[in-house]
Design a protein around this motif. Structure first.
Motif, PDB file in Angstrom:
ATOM      1  N   ARG A   1       0.705 -71.549 -40.071  1.00 17.13           N
ATOM      2  CA  ARG A   1       1.480 -72.707 -39.632  1.00 17.13           C
ATOM      3  C   ARG A   1       2.757 -72.212 -38.956  1.00 17.13           C
TER       4      ARG A   1
ATOM      5  N   GLU B   1      -5.003 -68.246 -47.792  1.00 23.83           N
ATOM      6  CA  GLU B   1      -5.511 -68.883 -46.576  1.00 23.83           C
ATOM      7  C   GLU B   1      -4.394 -68.916 -45.531  1.00 23.83           C
TER       8      GLU B   1
ATOM      9  N   ASP C   1      -7.544 -65.006 -52.187  1.00 29.17           N
ATOM     10  CA  ASP C   1      -6.482 -65.842 -52.750  1.00 29.17           C
ATOM     11  C   ASP C   1      -5.565 -66.457 -51.714  1.00 29.17           C
TER      12      ASP C   1
ATOM     13  N   ARG D   1       7.347 -70.712 -54.202  1.00 32.21           N
ATOM     14  CA  ARG D   1       6.379 -69.676 -54.595  1.00 32.21           C
ATOM     15  C   ARG D   1       6.180 -68.624 -53.513  1.00 32.21           C
TER      16      ARG D   1
ATOM     17  N   ASP E   1      -3.349 -71.355 -43.939  1.00 39.12           N
ATOM     18  CA  ASP E   1      -2.518 -72.542 -44.145  1.00 39.12           C
ATOM     19  C   ASP E   1      -1.449 -72.332 -45.213  1.00 39.12           C
ATOM     20  N   GLN E   2      -1.523 -71.225 -45.950  1.00 39.07           N
ATOM     21  CA  GLN E   2      -0.530 -70.947 -46.990  1.00 39.07           C
ATOM     22  C   GLN E   2       0.558 -69.991 -46.494  1.00 39.07           C
TER      23      GLN E   2
ATOM     24  N   PHE F   1      10.240 -73.684 -50.445  1.00 36.87           N
ATOM     25  CA  PHE F   1       8.966 -72.965 -50.611  1.00 36.87           C
ATOM     26  C   PHE F   1       9.127 -72.004 -51.799  1.00 36.87           C
TER      27      PHE F   1
ATOM     28  N   ASN G   1       7.382 -77.330 -51.466  1.00 39.10           N
ATOM     29  CA  ASN G   1       5.975 -77.076 -51.161  1.00 39.10           C
ATOM     30  C   ASN G   1       5.528 -75.867 -51.984  1.00 39.10           C
ATOM     31  N   HIS G   2       4.713 -76.123 -53.002  1.00 39.80           N
ATOM     32  CA  HIS G   2       4.279 -75.059 -53.908  1.00 39.80           C
ATOM     33  C   HIS G   2       3.020 -74.350 -53.420  1.00 39.80           C
ATOM     34  N   GLN G   3       2.462 -74.803 -52.290  1.00 38.74           N
ATOM     35  CA  GLN G   3       1.234 -74.196 -51.792  1.00 38.74           C
ATOM     36  C   GLN G   3       1.498 -72.923 -50.994  1.00 38.74           C
ATOM     37  N   MET G   4       2.648 -72.875 -50.316  1.00 36.40           N
ATOM     38  CA  MET G   4       2.935 -71.739 -49.441  1.00 36.40           C
ATOM     39  C   MET G   4       3.161 -70.459 -50.247  1.00 36.40           C
ATOM     40  N   GLN G   5       2.479 -69.393 -49.823  1.00 35.42           N
ATOM     41  CA  GLN G   5       2.621 -68.111 -50.512  1.00 35.42           C
ATOM     42  C   GLN G   5       3.484 -67.121 -49.742  1.00 35.42           C
TER      43      GLN G   5
END
Length: 768
Positions: free
Chosen positions: A286, A256, A254, A551, A258-259, A549, A523-527
């Protein structure tokens, strides 16, 4: 440890290394085959794929063929990269296949089992684990367990076992250098060896020397807000990098790389840690500095950096009450309340202009905005306004597309320009030529009106900078800030904006206001969001990062004692304040008090500088006493400095001359560079060279050096406790040697009854 035991263990190492070697040969062959196949496909792709643009059927066929070829290339490239990563992992394992062994006896098993722990898993051809990845659930026993009954977490729940033995290895180039049994996570012998080595240009991974409290940081998967407060040299940054590697392993389906984003203190630090994750077989997350993040968000503005503000603060007195309010949660709450209640009449709408004329009038835009329910969030009303403007623009484009000038333009297009306007996406889409011509016409008009389209898309029809002024004018003030003081803030802001500049204190609230009014910015991609040197961030900045961020789980790490940009706070106070401001459901504080970086004499000196330094535990690694060199004029001081640099270079790979600010660093460089080969580092540098470097202390945050020379720690330069954090940070960068050069009487922070003269080497002069 008996000779026969070491011989048996070496025999096992030899066997594992031999199997890894066989696997490397096999994987190398697979890589060569994959590379050859990819090369052949790429060659066929370029040689045999002809493009026919003129017949509709041929266009469709060519487009499908191109997509099929691209997909094949992408798949083969990914396969080659996977094999390359496997090969790199095996090559690293061959040098040092593992560093630990645990013997366990499960309740339902008749005999004990020996498990070997390394930086990556390795199984033989029969799927037997010869090495377990340090991140595997069962490996936590190595870090957390003491001999006897232990428990460890697994996907199926908690498991119990009996830990019978814990053995540690130091293996280099497939040979056991040392091995010993211990009841601790990592014995002092292992730490002494690792910590005694010279500093490298990049940080090394520490999986072989992770301590129990560091392991708690690494394996925490439940906290929404994890705050790590660690003294200088406690391994908090290393632990955080291992935490990232663990999260990528634990949540590999779940998550990566990049997250995950890490906010680094500076670019030098970003380079310094860049090799850790690749050495563990993971891609780097990142990385960004706060200055880079703000520059990207405020394109066209020169945003003040933390370093620039630090330099400015030393020149001009700071009104702390004023700054504390501007950087507080209360300020951000005031922004949120303002955006929630701001009526349409108070919004600073502007005209959208094209070629010097008004295309959409600001009053027309305000009327559109008013159409939507007042109860909607401002950003949603703004989005609906944009959609209406886009529809009106499309209508005007459709009407303008019928104009004669457009048809004339189409007639003059070359085949290449025509097909570029049509685009691959629309190949074969139109059955009638007239429909295709109409599409091309609209494309021509749309390109001509791109300036208007961009203004709508980017929300340029609201003057956010004027809106921020309007907010400041009505912002409720705390009791310790006067109206005159606040008016000075407004005047300074307006002056700066006029010259395309922005003070750091205004950055977070202004961004927050912009996002809440016009949307975007999230940015909703970053976990996962990691912030290093968190003590140098304001609450307002952290609130904005959480908003940006939404999420992401937050991991914040720092050392309140190293606060260069603001006052020192206790870890408990920081967690309480952050938990309330960030509304964290599951927050946790982990405090690391043991310092490993420096020798015992250096840590003893550094901790004595602090009011609560007795809470720091020094690792017992012997070394020379810190040296105080006192001179009374610049000429003799630089002569002494040159001598100290040359002396340290004889035994140290990296010698850092650390100064209080940039002006001092420039001065030292100018005086020394003719006689000493040295490099002056600035905030634009991305790599840390070997040899002698000179830099201001704020650029050394997170870094460590074999030898540190503190420039001019005099009473004049470090007069009082406000600079305690600066001096402590300088001293705590040193791994093996620390020299303190004073031009004139030494700082009272050093000439203190808390620091016995017997803890220092004093050259020529006595402390007052």
């Amino acid at each position: 440890m008996t000779t026969s035991e070491q011989a048996n263990e070496q025999h096992r190492v030899d066997d594992v290394v031999q199997q890894i070697g066989t696997r490397i040969d096999r994987t190398t062959s697979e890589y060569n085959d994959a590379h050859k196949e990819l090369r052949n496909v790429l060659k066929n792709y370029t040689e045999n794929t002809s493009v026919n643009w003129f017949e509709v059927d041929d266009r469709i066929e060519t487009s499908a063929e191109l997509q099929q070829q691209r997909a094949l290339v992408s798949r083969l490239t990914e396969n080659q990269n996977i094999i390359q990563d496997q090969l790199t992992t095996f090559q690293e394992l061959k040098k040092s296949p593992y560093f630990g062994r645990i013997d366990i006896q499960d309740p339902d098993e008749p005999t004990p089992e020996s498990l070997y722990i390394g930086t990556a898993s390795f199984v033989d051809d029969d799927e037997n684990f010869l090495v377990y990845d340090w991140r595997a659930p069962i490996s936590s026993i190595y870090y957390n367990g003491v001999l006897g009954q232990v428990a460890y977490d697994t996907p199926a729940g908690q498991q119990q076992t009996d830990l019978l033995k814990k053995r540690q290895f130091l293996i280099q180039d497939s040979q056991i250098q040392s091995m010993f049994d211990t009841n601790e996570t990592v014995g002092d012998e292992m730490l002494q060896h690792v910590l005694g080595e010279q500093n490298d240009a990049t940080m090394q991974n520490i999986v072989a020397t992770i301590q129990r409290e560091q392991n708690d940081i690494i394996r925490d998967v439940h906290s929404d807000l994890l705050v790590v407060q660690g003294v200088a040299g406690s391994g908090k940054t290393s632990a955080i990098l291992q935490r990232i590697a663990f999260l990528l392993y634990h949540s590999r389906r779940d998550l990566e790389a990049d997250q995950i984003v890490l906010f680094s203190p500076n670019r030098l630090f970003s380079h310094y840690i860049s090799d850790v994750l690749p050495s563990l077989g993971e891609r780097n997350m990142r990385q960004v500095t706060l200055a880079e993040f703000l520059t990207q968000r405020f394109q066209g503005l020169k945003v003040q950096t933390q370093f620039e503000r630090y330099e400015s603060d030393q020149q001009h007195p700071v009104h702390l009450a004023l700054r504390n309010f501007q950087e507080s949660a209360a300020m951000m709450s005031a922004v949120a309340d303002y955006c929630k209640k701001c009526p349409a009449n108070d919004l600073q709408f502007t005209d959208i202009r094209f070629n010097g004329r008004v295309f959409f009038d600001h009053q027309e835009i305000r009327d559109i905005y008013r159409q939507f329910p007042v109860g909607l969030p401002a950003a949603e009303r703004f989005l609906k306004t944009k959609n209406v403007l886009e529809k009106r623009l499309r209508k005007q484009i459709a009407e303008e597309a019928k104009a004669d000038w457009v048809r004339d333009t189409i007639d003059q297009l070359s085949d290449e320009d025509y097909h570029n306007l049509l685009g691959a996406k629309h190949l074969g889409q139109f059955e009638q030529l007239d429909d295709e011509i109409d599409f091309i016409a609209r494309q021509i008009v749309r390109r001509r009106l791109r300036q208007v389209d961009d203004a709508i898309y980017n929300g340029y029809f609201l003057d956010v900078y004027s809106q921020y002024t309007a907010f400041l004018k009505q912002c409720p003030l705390p009791a310790d800030v006067t109206a005159d003081q606040w008016q000075a803030v407004i005047d300074r802001y307006q002056h700066d904006i006029e010259f395309h500049r922005l003070a750091l204190t205004d950055a977070a609230p202004l961004l927050y206001l912009r996002d809440l009014l016009i949307g975007g910015g999230m940015n909703h991609q970053m976990q996962h969001l990691f912030v290093d040197e968190m003590q140098d961030y304001s609450i307002a900045q952290l609130i904005y990062l959480q908003h940006a961020f939404p999420r992401a789980k937050l991991t914040l790490l720092g050392d309140s004692e190293q606060a260069l940009f603001k006052a020192v706070e206790s870890p408990e106070s920081i967690l309480k304040k952050l938990g309330a401001a960030l509304h964290a459901k599951r927050s946790r504080l982990i405090t690391l008090r043991r310092s490993y970086r420096s020798t015992l004499p250096i840590t003893t000196f550094a901790k004595a500088l602090l009011p609560d330094g007795d809470q720091i535990e020094a690792f017992n690694r012997p070394g020379d006493l810190p040296k105080v060199v006192i001179r009374y004029d610049d000429a003799s001081a630089f002569k002494a400095l040159t001598h100290e640099v040359q002396t340290e270079l004889a035994t140290s790979g990296t010698v850092a001359i650390l100064t209080k600010n940039t002006a001092e660093a420039k001065y030292v460089y100018q005086e020394l560079h003719a006689t000493v080969d040295l490099t002056r580092l600035t905030d634009t540098d991305r790599s840390l060279p070997k040899g002698v470097v000179v830099l201001p202390i704020y650029l050394a945050k997170g870094l460590e050096f074999d030898s540190v020379i503190a420039y001019n720690v005099s009473a004049e330069n470090y007069p009082d406790q406000q600079l305690t954090g600066t001096l402590y940070t300088i001293a705590s960068r040193a791994m093996h040697h620390l020299t303190l050069l004073s031009i004139g009487p030494v700082s009272p922070l050093i000439a203190s009854e808390n620091i016995p003269q017997s803890d220092l080497q004093i050259e020529h002069e006595l402390l007052n």
